[in-house]
Design a protein around this motif. Sequence first.
Motif, mmCIF file in Angstrom:
data_model
loop_
_atom_site.group_PDB
_atom_site.id
_atom_site.type_symbol
_atom_site.label_atom_id
_atom_site.label_comp_id
_atom_site.label_asym_id
_atom_site.label_seq_id
_atom_site.Cartn_x
_atom_site.Cartn_y
_atom_site.Cartn_z
ATOM 1 N N ALA A 86 0.870 -1.174 0.000
ATOM 2 C CA ALA A 86 0.000 0.000 0.000
ATOM 3 C C ALA A 86 0.900 1.214 0.000
ATOM 4 O O ALA A 86 2.014 1.177 0.491
ATOM 5 N N ALA A 127 -7.248 -4.375 -7.976
ATOM 6 C CA ALA A 127 -8.327 -4.700 -7.040
ATOM 7 C C ALA A 127 -8.033 -5.990 -6.275
ATOM 8 O O ALA A 127 -8.247 -6.072 -5.061
ATOM 9 N N SER A 137 -5.165 -7.363 -5.566
ATOM 10 C CA SER A 137 -4.024 -7.262 -4.649
ATOM 11 C C SER A 137 -4.300 -6.357 -3.461
ATOM 12 O O SER A 137 -3.514 -6.324 -2.511
ATOM 13 N N GLY A 138 -5.383 -5.605 -3.525
ATOM 14 C CA GLY A 138 -5.703 -4.703 -2.429
ATOM 15 C C GLY A 138 -4.998 -3.373 -2.494
ATOM 16 O O GLY A 138 -5.071 -2.590 -1.543
ATOM 17 N N PRO A 193 -9.319 -0.381 -3.547
ATOM 18 C CA PRO A 193 -10.602 -1.080 -3.648
ATOM 19 C C PRO A 193 -11.165 -0.893 -5.051
ATOM 20 O O PRO A 193 -10.890 0.104 -5.724
#
Length: 283
Positions: free
Chosen positions: A14, A39, A41-42, A45
């Motif tokens: 992130a 999406a 893999s996070g 969102p």
Amino acid sequence: MAAPPVQPVPAPAAVNGDAFRLGFIGAGNLAESIARGVAASGVLPASAIRTAPHRRQERGAAFASIGACLLDTNAQVVDDSDVIVISVKPQIVKQVLLELKPLLSEEKLLVSIAAGIKMKDLQDWSGQRRIIRVMPNTPSAVGQAASVMCLGEMATQNDENRVRSLFGAIGKVWTAEEKYFDAVTGLSGSGPAYIFLAIEAMADGGVAAGLPRDLALGLASQTVLGAATMVSQTGKHPGQLKDQVTSPAGTTITGIQELEKGAFRGTLINAVVAAAKRCRELS
């Protein structure tokens, strides 16, 4: 002494908790691959992704299945996005950017994945300097892309981190100067086709040696995948790995001797150089 090889920088899971809205101008297969990877893999969102598929219902359905937001126009995508990916066909990039130019500002990051469109042209057509150009390749469809990016003069470190997180979701990412992009195209851009050809030829060889077609193709493709994984994961030079499986007067060195007779190594080198040259001619 030769310089050590440059390794891709791992994409952060992130970006410092950084939430941003991602818009795609162009809803084709590559854009879909990026959106799905992001999406899944996070990194973002699905609700943070938007595009305007226009009249292409199947493209809208593909993005809707991810959970992305579908808008009516490209202008709405620009207005509602922080990072805007230009993912239309290269021949219409100029038209699209000129149409969007009044809507763009330095508050938004422009990312181009259009093959062969240079940074100077992107800047001139968009009126922007906060741009990152990215060259992914077709294995992005299975999350194994080799992507290279170069930064425009106004792109920030946070911009680089954001883009690295996006393309890290579909493979590995390197940063390089734009002057290398023609060679990148000749190697990683065109390279999957060279490997497809090699897999097909190896499978044909297996059939010629007596194997059933499905077994030959499965063995050939898995062998290439396994060999590539050994190179990337062990850090050993391919020549060193080759030497480890070539016994004196054995089967492997006999096969390699035939490859050398056919100028296998030189032909691959020439293919990369020729493709890079053609890329320069087209750009």
